[in-house]
Design an enzyme around this catalytic site. Structure first.
Site, short mmCIF file in Angstrom:
data_model
loop_
_atom_site.label_atom_id
_atom_site.label_comp_id
_atom_site.label_asym_id
_atom_site.label_seq_id
_atom_site.Cartn_x
_atom_site.Cartn_y
_atom_site.Cartn_z
N TYR A 131 6.32 0.80 9.14
CA TYR A 131 6.28 2.06 9.88
C TYR A 131 7.50 2.18 10.79
O TYR A 131 7.61 1.44 11.76
CB TYR A 131 5.03 2.12 10.78
CG TYR A 131 3.70 2.20 10.05
CD1 TYR A 131 3.62 2.53 8.71
CD2 TYR A 131 2.52 1.96 10.74
CE1 TYR A 131 2.39 2.61 8.07
CE2 TYR A 131 1.28 2.03 10.11
CZ TYR A 131 1.23 2.36 8.77
OH TYR A 131 0.02 2.43 8.14
N ILE A 161 4.51 -2.88 -0.16
CA ILE A 161 4.88 -2.08 1.02
C ILE A 161 3.97 -0.87 1.11
O ILE A 161 3.73 -0.17 0.12
CB ILE A 161 6.35 -1.61 0.90
CG1 ILE A 161 7.28 -2.82 0.91
CG2 ILE A 161 6.71 -0.64 2.03
CD1 ILE A 161 8.72 -2.50 0.55
N LYS A 162 3.48 -0.64 2.31
CA LYS A 162 2.65 0.55 2.59
C LYS A 162 3.44 1.39 3.56
O LYS A 162 3.82 0.91 4.64
CB LYS A 162 1.34 0.06 3.21
CG LYS A 162 0.51 1.06 3.98
CD LYS A 162 -0.61 0.26 4.67
CE LYS A 162 -1.74 1.13 5.20
NZ LYS A 162 -1.39 2.05 6.26
N THR A 163 3.72 2.63 3.18
CA THR A 163 4.54 3.44 4.08
C THR A 163 4.20 4.92 3.98
O THR A 163 3.37 5.34 3.19
CB THR A 163 6.04 3.19 3.82
OG1 THR A 163 6.79 3.69 4.93
CG2 THR A 163 6.54 3.87 2.53
N SER A 186 0.67 5.30 2.63
CA SER A 186 -0.19 5.10 3.79
C SER A 186 -0.92 6.41 4.04
O SER A 186 -0.29 7.46 4.25
CB SER A 186 0.67 4.73 5.01
OG SER A 186 -0.14 4.48 6.11
#
Ligand code: FBP
Length: 255
Positions: A131, A161-163, A186
């Site tokens: 983030y 990756i979570k974005t 996300s």
């Protein structure tokens, strides 16, 4: 499809209502919807282990900050558990947040690097909540900033990756290519209209995104099982937003 459920720590009671106040009810719905994994903090993972263990893999969230902290101190996530805790809990992976661009970015990045080393030793994958955030970040969804943060995340050794969504298929595709490890959406604040959320998911998948890490759009929907099932259909079976809406409408309406 990963169900994010660390909000009790990050946001507190304001994220919940009468229907989802008890974490056990929420975890039951996530299991029923068939999510591929649930991301939780240690204490709630332990308290609900009889519900998820052996049914849905756990990803242990290992960093946190509460919203009770003064605003200027909310740009730092501290380690609150470890890869060893994850192993002891029988987790299949670990997660941690880095606020790229924050004054304490260095501490968060080196904590995550230590987490990755712990994971490597135990053969567990790591998920980074990547983030861009802090006084220096004007727009946390700016495609260049999100892409930079995603690349920094993969350089750090994150496996997934979570974005944030960057607003278009083209810009998100660039994030995915630059990262070179799986990139997941996300979820974010609950959308007023589920179709709007499904359309973002469709765009992310078209851009080569690997899936969705979602919390509020599911557990605040009042139709958690339906939302979870609809999203599973999109990610795993390629159903369209229109078809996802039908799944949502046909699934029994509860919590
Ligand atoms: P949501 O789908 O509800 O946005 O959950 C994803 C998540 O990253 C949670 O894991 C975390 O608690 C929250 O969003 C962080 O929210 P914020 O952006 O307000 O810090």
């Amino acid at each position: 499809m990963i169900f994010a459920f660390d909000h009790g720590f990050e946001h507190g009671p304001s994220d919940f209502n009468d229907g989802n106040l008890d974490p056990r009810d929420v975890v039951k719905c996530a299991v029923e919807a068939g999510f591929d994994a649930i991301m939780m903090n240690k204490g709630i993972a332990e308290a609900t282990a009889d519900i998820w263990a052996g049914r849905v893999p756990l990803i242990l969230k290992t960093t946190g900050k509460t919203s009770l902290r003064p605003k200027e101190f909310q740009f730092m996530q501290y380690p609150i558990s470890s890869a060893r805790d994850a192993f002891s809990l029988g987790a299949d992976g670990v997660a941690g947040t880095v606020y790229w661009g924050a004054p304490d970015e260095g501490a968060m990045a080196s904590n995550f690097a230590r987490l990755v080393a712990g994971c490597d030793a135990m053969g567990m994958p790591s998920l980074i909540l990547s983030y861009p955030r802090g006084p220096a970040i004007k727009d946390s969804r700016d495609p260049d900033v999100v892409a930079y943060a995603a690349r920094a995340s993969s350089e750090l050794g994150a496996d997934i990756i979570k974005t944030h969504y960057t607003g278009s298929v083209e810009t998100f595709r660039r994030v995915v290519r630059l990262a070179s490890v799986p990139v997941m959406l996300s979820g974010g604040v609950k959308a007023e209209d589920p179709r709007a959320f499904f359309e973002v998911v469709e765009a992310v998948l078209e851009a080569g995104g690997a899936g969705v890490v979602v919390g509020r759009n599911v557990f605040q929907s009042g139709r958690s099982v339906g939302m979870g099932s609809a999203l599973m259909g999109m990610v795993h079976d390629g159903i369209s937003p229109g078809e996802a809406l039908k799944v949502l409408d046909t699934k029994q309406s509860r919590q």
